[in-house]
Design a protein around this motif. Structure first.
Motif, PDB file in Angstrom:
ATOM      1  N   VAL A   1      12.426 -21.648 -38.581  1.00 35.99           N
ATOM      2  CA  VAL A   1      12.711 -20.468 -37.774  1.00 35.99           C
ATOM      3  C   VAL A   1      12.314 -19.231 -38.566  1.00 35.99           C
ATOM      4  O   VAL A   1      12.764 -19.034 -39.692  1.00 35.99           O
ATOM      5  N   ASP A   2      11.473 -18.403 -37.969  1.00 38.11           N
ATOM      6  CA  ASP A   2      11.097 -17.147 -38.591  1.00 38.11           C
ATOM      7  C   ASP A   2      11.393 -16.015 -37.610  1.00 38.11           C
ATOM      8  O   ASP A   2      11.883 -16.233 -36.507  1.00 38.11           O
ATOM      9  N   TYR A   3      11.092 -14.795 -38.001  1.00 39.30           N
ATOM     10  CA  TYR A   3      11.395 -13.641 -37.166  1.00 39.30           C
ATOM     11  C   TYR A   3      10.653 -13.705 -35.833  1.00 39.30           C
ATOM     12  O   TYR A   3      11.199 -13.344 -34.800  1.00 39.30           O
ATOM     13  N   THR A   4       9.438 -14.187 -35.833  1.00 38.14           N
ATOM     14  CA  THR A   4       8.655 -14.273 -34.603  1.00 38.14           C
ATOM     15  C   THR A   4       9.318 -15.193 -33.584  1.00 38.14           C
ATOM     16  O   THR A   4       9.423 -14.856 -32.404  1.00 38.14           O
ATOM     17  N   SER A   5       9.795 -16.357 -34.029  1.00 43.07           N
ATOM     18  CA  SER A   5      10.470 -17.250 -33.084  1.00 43.07           C
ATOM     19  C   SER A   5      11.847 -16.708 -32.704  1.00 43.07           C
ATOM     20  O   SER A   5      12.283 -16.842 -31.563  1.00 43.07           O
ATOM     21  N   TRP A   6      12.524 -16.054 -33.644  1.00 41.19           N
ATOM     22  CA  TRP A   6      13.846 -15.475 -33.370  1.00 41.19           C
ATOM     23  C   TRP A   6      13.740 -14.425 -32.270  1.00 41.19           C
ATOM     24  O   TRP A   6      14.501 -14.441 -31.314  1.00 41.19           O
ATOM     25  N   LYS A   7      12.773 -13.526 -32.396  1.00 45.26           N
ATOM     26  CA  LYS A   7      12.686 -12.419 -31.443  1.00 45.26           C
ATOM     27  C   LYS A   7      12.147 -12.842 -30.078  1.00 45.26           C
ATOM     28  O   LYS A   7      12.178 -12.066 -29.141  1.00 45.26           O
ATOM     29  N   SER A   8      11.679 -14.069 -29.950  1.00 44.75           N
ATOM     30  CA  SER A   8      11.212 -14.541 -28.646  1.00 44.75           C
ATOM     31  C   SER A   8      12.365 -15.066 -27.797  1.00 44.75           C
ATOM     32  O   SER A   8      12.235 -15.216 -26.591  1.00 44.75           O
ATOM     33  N   ARG A   9      13.517 -15.321 -28.404  1.00 42.15           N
ATOM     34  CA  ARG A   9      14.668 -15.877 -27.695  1.00 42.15           C
ATOM     35  C   ARG A   9      15.490 -14.791 -27.022  1.00 42.15           C
ATOM     36  O   ARG A   9      15.767 -13.748 -27.613  1.00 42.15           O
ATOM     37  N   GLY A  10      15.904 -15.063 -25.801  1.00 47.61           N
ATOM     38  CA  GLY A  10      16.680 -14.094 -25.034  1.00 47.61           C
ATOM     39  C   GLY A  10      17.977 -13.680 -25.708  1.00 47.61           C
ATOM     40  O   GLY A  10      18.322 -12.505 -25.756  1.00 47.61           O
ATOM     41  N   TRP A  11      18.722 -14.658 -26.251  1.00 47.86           N
ATOM     42  CA  TRP A  11      19.992 -14.337 -26.905  1.00 47.86           C
ATOM     43  C   TRP A  11      19.768 -13.488 -28.151  1.00 47.86           C
ATOM     44  O   TRP A  11      20.564 -12.602 -28.457  1.00 47.86           O
ATOM     45  N   CYS A  12      18.696 -13.727 -28.861  1.00 45.92           N
ATOM     46  CA  CYS A  12      18.392 -12.936 -30.063  1.00 45.92           C
ATOM     47  C   CYS A  12      17.954 -11.522 -29.680  1.00 45.92           C
ATOM     48  O   CYS A  12      18.269 -10.557 -30.372  1.00 45.92           O
ATOM     49  N   ARG A  13      17.261 -11.427 -28.572  1.00 44.70           N
ATOM     50  CA  ARG A  13      16.888 -10.102 -28.078  1.00 44.70           C
ATOM     51  C   ARG A  13      18.135  -9.318 -27.670  1.00 44.70           C
ATOM     52  O   ARG A  13      18.194  -8.102 -27.836  1.00 44.70           O
ATOM     53  N   LEU A  14      19.138 -10.022 -27.144  1.00 47.13           N
ATOM     54  CA  LEU A  14      20.404  -9.369 -26.827  1.00 47.13           C
ATOM     55  C   LEU A  14      21.051  -8.838 -28.103  1.00 47.13           C
ATOM     56  O   LEU A  14      21.571  -7.726 -28.135  1.00 47.13           O
ATOM     57  N   GLU A  15      21.013  -9.634 -29.154  1.00 51.08           N
ATOM     58  CA  GLU A  15      21.565  -9.198 -30.440  1.00 51.08           C
ATOM     59  C   GLU A  15      20.870  -7.922 -30.910  1.00 51.08           C
ATOM     60  O   GLU A  15      21.499  -6.974 -31.359  1.00 51.08           O
ATOM     61  N   ARG A  16      19.546  -7.883 -30.765  1.00 53.12           N
ATOM     62  CA  ARG A  16      18.775  -6.721 -31.218  1.00 53.12           C
ATOM     63  C   ARG A  16      19.091  -5.477 -30.390  1.00 53.12           C
ATOM     64  O   ARG A  16      19.339  -4.410 -30.940  1.00 53.12           O
ATOM     65  N   ILE A  17      19.129  -5.611 -29.065  1.00 57.42           N
ATOM     66  CA  ILE A  17      19.405  -4.435 -28.242  1.00 57.42           C
ATOM     67  C   ILE A  17      20.862  -3.989 -28.401  1.00 57.42           C
ATOM     68  O   ILE A  17      21.164  -2.808 -28.335  1.00 57.42           O
ATOM     69  N   SER A  18      21.760  -4.938 -28.661  1.00 57.47           N
ATOM     70  CA  SER A  18      23.161  -4.579 -28.917  1.00 57.47           C
ATOM     71  C   SER A  18      23.270  -3.735 -30.173  1.00 57.47           C
ATOM     72  O   SER A  18      24.027  -2.765 -30.228  1.00 57.47           O
TER      73      SER A  18
END
Length: 181
Positions: free
Chosen positions: A1-18
């Motif tokens: 798992v790297d940042y590219t795969s992390w940021k493609s996931r919906g739940w991880c994108r929620l973490e980022r926008i939160s």
């Protein structure tokens, strides 16, 4: 798992926008690639990679995240509206993109609409005499700021044809670029 795969996931994108929509003055994310390497990542990628367009293993998750993102945006807009009109207008202009792919209309995040699910057309209260004046008063836009690209972007996101026409008549800039207004 790297940042590219992390940021493609919906739940991880929620973490980022939160993180971005939190009350922290400078929201950042730390990326640890090795024990001795740490990168600071700005949350700005939320603009081009919205939660609703992320990957979900269960499609029902997208539905459950809609009210979460809606609430985060509504609270941040409410905070900005009472203290920081410039940031309020910028975030308001980005709402359609931030809610892309989610089961929510972006007009529901407007602070004066929280809890009131009104039809899209009623977002800008129009007197039918001067819809542009109503729009400008609502967003506290004055003078030459009306000719910047931002009011036109907001009016188009709201779907207000009378306001868009009026802005074009006063020669509002059509180019959507990040500027000072």
């Amino acid at each position: 798992v790297d940042y590219t795969s992390w940021k493609s996931r919906g739940w991880c994108r929620l973490e980022r926008i939160s993180r971005l929509l939190s009350h922290e003055p400078h929201p950042t994310i730390l990326q640890v690639t090795r024990a001795d390497t740490v990168f600071e990542i700005g949350a700005h990628e939320y603009l081009v990679e919205p939660v609703g367009l992320g990957e979900f293993s269960d499609k029902r998750d997208r539905l459950s995240l809609s009210p979460v993102v809606e609430n985060l945006l509504a609270r941040k807009l409410h905070t900005y509206r009472s203290a920081n009109w410039k940031d309020y207008r910028h975030l308001l202009a980005w709402c359609p993109k931030l809610l892309e792919g989610l089961e929510v209309g972006w007009e529901t995040v407007l602070p004066w609409q929280i809890g009131q699910r009104k039809p899209h057309v009623e977002i800008i209260p129009c007197s039918n005499i001067d819809p542009l004046a109503d729009f400008m008063r609502l967003l506290q836009i004055r003078g030459s700021a009306a000719r910047s690209p931002l009011p036109l972007l907001i009016a188009s996101g709201l779907g207000s044809l009378p306001v868009m026409k009026a802005l074009l008549q006063i020669r509002a800039h059509v180019a959507c670029r990040h500027g000072r207004n």
